[in-house]
Design a protein around this motif. Structure first.
Motif, PDB file in Angstrom:
ATOM      1  N   TYR A  37       0.806  -1.228   0.000  1.00 15.41           N
ATOM      2  CA  TYR A  37       0.000   0.000   0.000  1.00 15.41           C
ATOM      3  C   TYR A  37       0.837   1.275   0.000  1.00 15.41           C
ATOM      4  O   TYR A  37       0.302   2.367   0.191  1.00 15.41           O
ATOM      5  CB  TYR A  37      -0.929   0.012   1.216  1.00 15.41           C
ATOM      6  N   ASN A  48       2.384   3.052  -2.344  1.00 15.31           N
ATOM      7  CA  ASN A  48       2.065   4.080  -3.343  1.00 15.31           C
ATOM      8  C   ASN A  48       0.849   4.901  -2.928  1.00 15.31           C
ATOM      9  O   ASN A  48       0.843   6.134  -3.037  1.00 15.31           O
ATOM     10  CB  ASN A  48       1.809   3.431  -4.705  1.00 15.31           C
ATOM     11  N   GLU A  49      -0.188   4.207  -2.440  1.00 13.99           N
ATOM     12  CA  GLU A  49      -1.398   4.905  -2.002  1.00 13.99           C
ATOM     13  C   GLU A  49      -1.120   5.799  -0.793  1.00 13.99           C
ATOM     14  O   GLU A  49      -1.606   6.935  -0.718  1.00 13.99           O
ATOM     15  CB  GLU A  49      -2.504   3.895  -1.657  1.00 13.99           C
ATOM     16  N   MET A  50      -0.326   5.299   0.159  1.00 18.71           N
ATOM     17  CA  MET A  50      -0.005   6.074   1.360  1.00 18.71           C
ATOM     18  C   MET A  50       0.813   7.317   1.012  1.00 18.71           C
ATOM     19  O   MET A  50       0.548   8.410   1.538  1.00 18.71           O
ATOM     20  CB  MET A  50       0.771   5.208   2.357  1.00 18.71           C
ATOM     21  N   THR A  96       1.027   8.869  -1.927  1.00 20.00           N
ATOM     22  CA  THR A  96       0.182   9.794  -2.687  1.00 20.00           C
ATOM     23  C   THR A  96      -0.756  10.553  -1.763  1.00 20.00           C
ATOM     24  O   THR A  96      -0.934  11.777  -1.893  1.00 20.00           O
ATOM     25  CB  THR A  96      -0.633   9.037  -3.748  1.00 20.00           C
ATOM     26  N   TRP A  97      -1.368   9.838  -0.812  1.00 24.60           N
ATOM     27  CA  TRP A  97      -2.284  10.486   0.140  1.00 24.60           C
ATOM     28  C   TRP A  97      -1.555  11.530   0.967  1.00 24.60           C
ATOM     29  O   TRP A  97      -2.071  12.634   1.186  1.00 24.60           O
ATOM     30  CB  TRP A  97      -2.873   9.418   1.059  1.00 24.60           C
ATOM     31  N   TYR A  98      -0.331  11.219   1.400  1.00 24.86           N
ATOM     32  CA  TYR A  98       0.435  12.153   2.233  1.00 24.86           C
ATOM     33  C   TYR A  98       0.752  13.424   1.470  1.00 24.86           C
ATOM     34  O   TYR A  98       0.570  14.541   1.977  1.00 24.86           O
ATOM     35  CB  TYR A  98       1.717  11.489   2.722  1.00 24.86           C
ATOM     36  N   ASN A 133      -0.721  14.660  -1.140  1.00 28.88           N
ATOM     37  CA  ASN A 133      -1.953  15.406  -1.408  1.00 28.88           C
ATOM     38  C   ASN A 133      -2.414  16.166  -0.173  1.00 28.88           C
ATOM     39  O   ASN A 133      -3.023  17.246  -0.275  1.00 28.88           O
ATOM     40  CB  ASN A 133      -3.066  14.476  -1.877  1.00 28.88           C
ATOM     41  N   LEU A 134      -2.111  15.577   0.990  1.00 31.54           N
ATOM     42  CA  LEU A 134      -2.530  16.202   2.246  1.00 31.54           C
ATOM     43  C   LEU A 134      -1.721  17.451   2.538  1.00 31.54           C
ATOM     44  O   LEU A 134      -2.256  18.458   3.023  1.00 31.54           O
ATOM     45  CB  LEU A 134      -2.363  15.196   3.395  1.00 31.54           C
TER      46      LEU A 134
END
Length: 250
Positions: free
Chosen positions: A238, A240-242, A244-246, A248-249
Motif C-alpha cells: 500500500y 504508493n497509495e499512502m 500519494t495520500w500524504y 496530497n494532504l
C-alpha cells in the motif's frame, strides 16, 4: 478461474508456512531443516506426515502433541494460515507477473524472520544471505522505476539504521539494519523509509499497550522484527497509495 488461482496460492502458502516454521526455529540453532524429520521439542518423538497437515492437524489434535500431550504453540497454525492468506493476497493485489515472484519471496523471508525473531529475538544472517541474491536478481529482471532507486534505497536504509544503532548504543540490532538494507533494494527509497516509519509507529503503539497492561517490564527486551514485518508489508502493498495520500494532504 480466478478463485482457482486464489485457492492454489492459499494452499501452497499454508504448506510452505509449515516449512517456514521449521526454518525459523532451526536456522538460528544451526540445525538441519531440509532433510531432518519434524519432531516434538518436548518428547523428541518424530511427527508423522498425518500430523503435519497445515492448520487441520493442529485442530484435530486440539493443539497438543499426539505422544506426550504437551500443548503446541498457537504460533504454528497462525504462521501457516498467515502465509496462505498473504500468498493469496499477493496474487489478488499483483496478479500473474514477475513482481508476484518478488512478493512471494518477500512474504517467505519475512515469515521465517518473524518466527525466528519471536522465539530468539534474532534475525539470522543465513536467512538474509539466502534471500539477498534472489532479490538482487529479481530486481534486475523486474527493476524499479528509476532502476537506481533500489541501490539508493539499500544504501539509505542501511546507513540510517547504522546511525540509529550508534546513537542509541544498541537500541536496535545489526539484524534490523541488514534487513532494512535488503528491504531498501526491494522497495526503493520512498517505500523503505515509509516501512521504517510504520514499523517504528506500530512498535511504539504496541509497546505502549504492553507497558500499560504490564505485559512486559519497562527494561524488558522485546523483538522488533514483527513490527518491521508489518510495516514492510504495509509499505510494499500500500506504499504508493499512502505516499500519494500524504503528498496530497500537505
Amino acid at each position: 478461474m480466478e478463485i482457482v488461482f486464489i485457492l492454489f496460492f492459499f494452499l501452497v502458502g499454508t504448506i510452505l508456512g509449515s516449512f517456514f516454521n521449521v526454518a525459523g526455529l532451526r536456522v538460528p540453532k544451526k540445525e538441519p531443516f531440509v532433510a531432518g524429520r519434524s519432531y516434538c521439542p518436548k518428547c523428541r518423538q518424530t511427527i508423522f506426515w498425518y500430523d503435519l497437515i497445515p492448520v487441520l492437524s493442529f485442530l484435530y489434535l486440539r493443539g497438543r502433541c499426539r505422544h506426550c500431550k504437551t500443548r503446541i504453540s498457537f504460533v504454528y497454525p497462525a504462521v501457516e494460515l498467515a502465509t496462505g492468506l498473504l500468498f493469496s493476497f499477493s496474487y489478488i493485489k499483483i496478479g500473474l507477473s514477475a513482481e508476484l515472484i518478488i512478493a512471494l519471496a518477500l512474504v517467505s523471508m519475512l515469515i521465517i524472520i518473524f518466527v525466528s525473531d519471536l522465539h530468539y529475538m534474532l534475525i539470522p544472517n543465513r536467512i538474509l544471505l539466502f534471500f539477498s541474491p534472489i532479490f538482487i536478481v529479481l530486481r534486475i529482471v523486474q527493476p524499479l522505476h528509476p532502476w537506481w532507486d533500489s541501490v539508493a534505497g539499500g544504501l539509505i536504509a542501511g546507513v540510517l539504521l547504522a546511525v540509529i544503532i550508534i546513537i542509541s548504543r544498541g537500541g536496535m540490532g545489526g539484524g534490523d539494519m541488514k534487513l532494512f538494507a535488503l528491504l531498501g533494494i526491494v522497495f526503493g527509497t520512498e517505500k523503505v523509509l515509509l516501512a521504517f516509519f510504520l514499523a517504528t509507529l506500530i512498535g511504539a503503539l504496541f509497546g505502549g499497550i504492553l507497558l500499560l497492561f504490564k505485559i512486559v517490564g519497562r527494561k524488558q527486551e522485546v523483538p522488533f522484527g514483527p513490527y518491521i514485518i508489518v510495516g514492510a508489508l504495509l509499505a510494499y502493498f500500500y506504499g504508493n497509495e499512502m505516499i500519494t495520500w500524504y503528498f496530497n494532504l500537505v
